[in-house]
Design an enzyme around this catalytic site. Structure first.
Site, PDB file in Angstrom:
ATOM      1  N   SER A  21       0.830  -1.206   0.000  1.00 35.61           N
ATOM      2  CA  SER A  21       0.000   0.000   0.000  1.00 35.61           C
ATOM      3  C   SER A  21       0.864   1.255   0.000  1.00 35.61           C
ATOM      4  CB  SER A  21      -0.904   0.004   1.235  1.00 35.61           C
ATOM      5  OG  SER A  21      -1.670   1.186   1.294  1.00 35.61           O
ATOM      6  N   ALA A  46      -4.100   3.882   0.977  1.00 43.57           N
ATOM      7  CA  ALA A  46      -4.900   4.132   2.179  1.00 43.57           C
ATOM      8  C   ALA A  46      -6.136   4.975   1.882  1.00 43.57           C
ATOM      9  CB  ALA A  46      -4.054   4.826   3.243  1.00 43.57           C
ATOM     10  N   ASN A  69       9.468   9.154   3.545  1.00 46.82           N
ATOM     11  CA  ASN A  69       8.264   9.800   3.028  1.00 46.82           C
ATOM     12  C   ASN A  69       7.387  10.264   4.184  1.00 46.82           C
ATOM     13  OD1 ASN A  69       5.353   8.476   3.070  1.00 46.82           O
ATOM     14  ND2 ASN A  69       6.853   6.798   3.180  1.00 46.82           N
ATOM     15  N   GLY A  72       1.396  11.780   4.282  1.00 40.98           N
ATOM     16  CA  GLY A  72       0.264  12.245   5.083  1.00 40.98           C
ATOM     17  C   GLY A  72      -1.070  11.662   4.666  1.00 40.98           C
ATOM     18  N   LEU A  73      -1.026  10.431   4.119  1.00 40.14           N
ATOM     19  CA  LEU A  73      -2.259   9.719   3.759  1.00 40.14           C
ATOM     20  C   LEU A  73      -3.129  10.480   2.763  1.00 40.14           C
ATOM     21  CD1 LEU A  73      -3.226   8.393   7.311  1.00 40.14           C
ATOM     22  CD2 LEU A  73      -2.051   7.132   5.509  1.00 40.14           C
ATOM     23  N   ASN A  99      -6.483  -0.739   2.235  1.00 37.58           N
ATOM     24  CA  ASN A  99      -5.802  -0.149   3.383  1.00 37.58           C
ATOM     25  C   ASN A  99      -6.684   0.952   3.976  1.00 37.58           C
ATOM     26  OD1 ASN A  99      -3.959   1.963   4.692  1.00 37.58           O
ATOM     27  ND2 ASN A  99      -2.523   0.274   4.406  1.00 37.58           N
ATOM     28  N   CYS A 130      -1.214   5.406  12.352  1.00 36.12           N
ATOM     29  CA  CYS A 130      -1.705   6.786  12.318  1.00 36.12           C
ATOM     30  C   CYS A 130      -1.756   7.382  13.724  1.00 36.12           C
ATOM     31  CB  CYS A 130      -3.115   6.825  11.731  1.00 36.12           C
ATOM     32  SG  CYS A 130      -3.279   6.003  10.151  1.00 36.12           S
TER      33      CYS A 130
END
EC number: 1.3.1.14
Length: 304
Positions: A21, A46, A69, A72-73, A99, A130
């Site tokens: 993912s 995600a 990296n 930040g989703l 995800n 998270c």
């Protein structure tokens, strides 16, 4: 018999190799280069309840043996993913692992309750690395009790098996894994990225705007192997291993350490064809090492 086949909850894999993912989007870009039906599975990007723009840039930095990296989703949100991204993947036979991420327990429950609406989604990967905004920003996956509670809440609403993605940024990976298994998780995926930083010598500041980022790539493979081996020593729970896979020997090392299948992350950026290459090379390397099938390799591991 397919000597590469793997059976784990919700997933009948023709081979043990899949993109991780965050390194494959939702597959559309890669589908222009090869048939996604070649893959054992696809771990999709995600998804959060609402769209997220992600962190400020720069949010990627190369390292000597990998990359940092702090994306930040970034994602278009649950409704868009259900309406536009997952329907594209339904044309393929390859099982999709969705995800799921969030900032609160309710976020996770909301997405997990609905993501199985897509017939392509055969399992959920719960991203518990998270930050928990209701508990001081500490990641869900660093506290056994919090991880247990979140896993249990998600299992109550999910219509497909749930695999929980473990963070390596903990003092005791085994206690986290055991808490998650006790909550009813169907499997684990491990490991997520290690927390790292790089400094720009000219500005004297971190290269990543966010300050820190997740370290992935070959540098973290020994950590991943060690943690998988530790968890496998105390549990028979299915494990999808990841962290620095580059070669077919890496794949086999993960499987021998205790993984049932293997996900490839950072190498997709270096070589977009890495997954089909590894799938093609795996039988030949197994022959050279006297491994008749992955099923036999698992039995050999179990009997040690």
């Amino acid at each position: 018999m397919n000597r590469l086949a793997v059976e784990i909850p919700g997933l009948s894999l023709k081979n043990p190799i899949m993109p991780a993912s965050g390194c494959f989007g939702f597959g559309q870009e890669y589908s222009k280069y090869y048939d996604l039906n070649e893959l054992g599975a696809i771990m999709a990007k995600a998804v959060t309840p609402e769209p997220r723009l992600g962190n400020p840039t720069p949010r990627v930095a190369e390292t000597a043996s990998g990359m940092l990296n702090a994306i930040g989703l970034q994602n278009p949100g649950l409704e868009h993913v259900l309406a536009h991204e997952l329907p594209f993947l339904e044309q393929f036979e390859t099982p999709i692992i969705a995800n799921v991420a969030g900032a609160t327990e309710d976020d996770y429950v909301q997405v997990c309750a609905r993501i199985g609406e897509s017939k392509a989604v055969k399992a959920i990967e719960l991203n518990i690395s998270c930050p928990n905004v209701k508990h001081g920003g500490i990641a869900f996956g660093t506290d056994p009790e919090v991880a247990h509670r979140l896993t249990k809440a998600v299992k109550n609403v999910a219509s497909v098996p749930v695999y929980v993605k473990l963070s390596p940024n903990v003092a005791d990976i085994v206690s986290i894994a055991q808490a998650i298994e006790a909550a009813g998780a169907d499997g684990l995926t491990m490991i997520n990225t290690l927390l790292g930083m790089r400094i720009d010598l000219k500005t004297r500041k971190p290269i990543i705007a966010n300050g820190t980022g997740g370290l992935s790539g070959p540098a973290i493979k020994p950590v991943a192997i060690r943690m998988i081996h530790q968890v496998r020593a105390v549990s028979n729970i299915p494990i999808i291993g990841m962290g620095g896979v580059q070669t077919v020997d890496d794949v086999l090392e993960f499987l021998i350490a205790g993984a049932d299948a293997v996900a490839v992350g950072t190498m997709n950026f270096t070589d977009p064809f890495i997954c089909p290459k590894l799938i093609s090379e795996l039988p030949k390397r197994m022959d050279a090492l006297g491994i008749s099938s992955l099923q036999d390799l698992k039995k050999e591991r179990t009997n040690q």
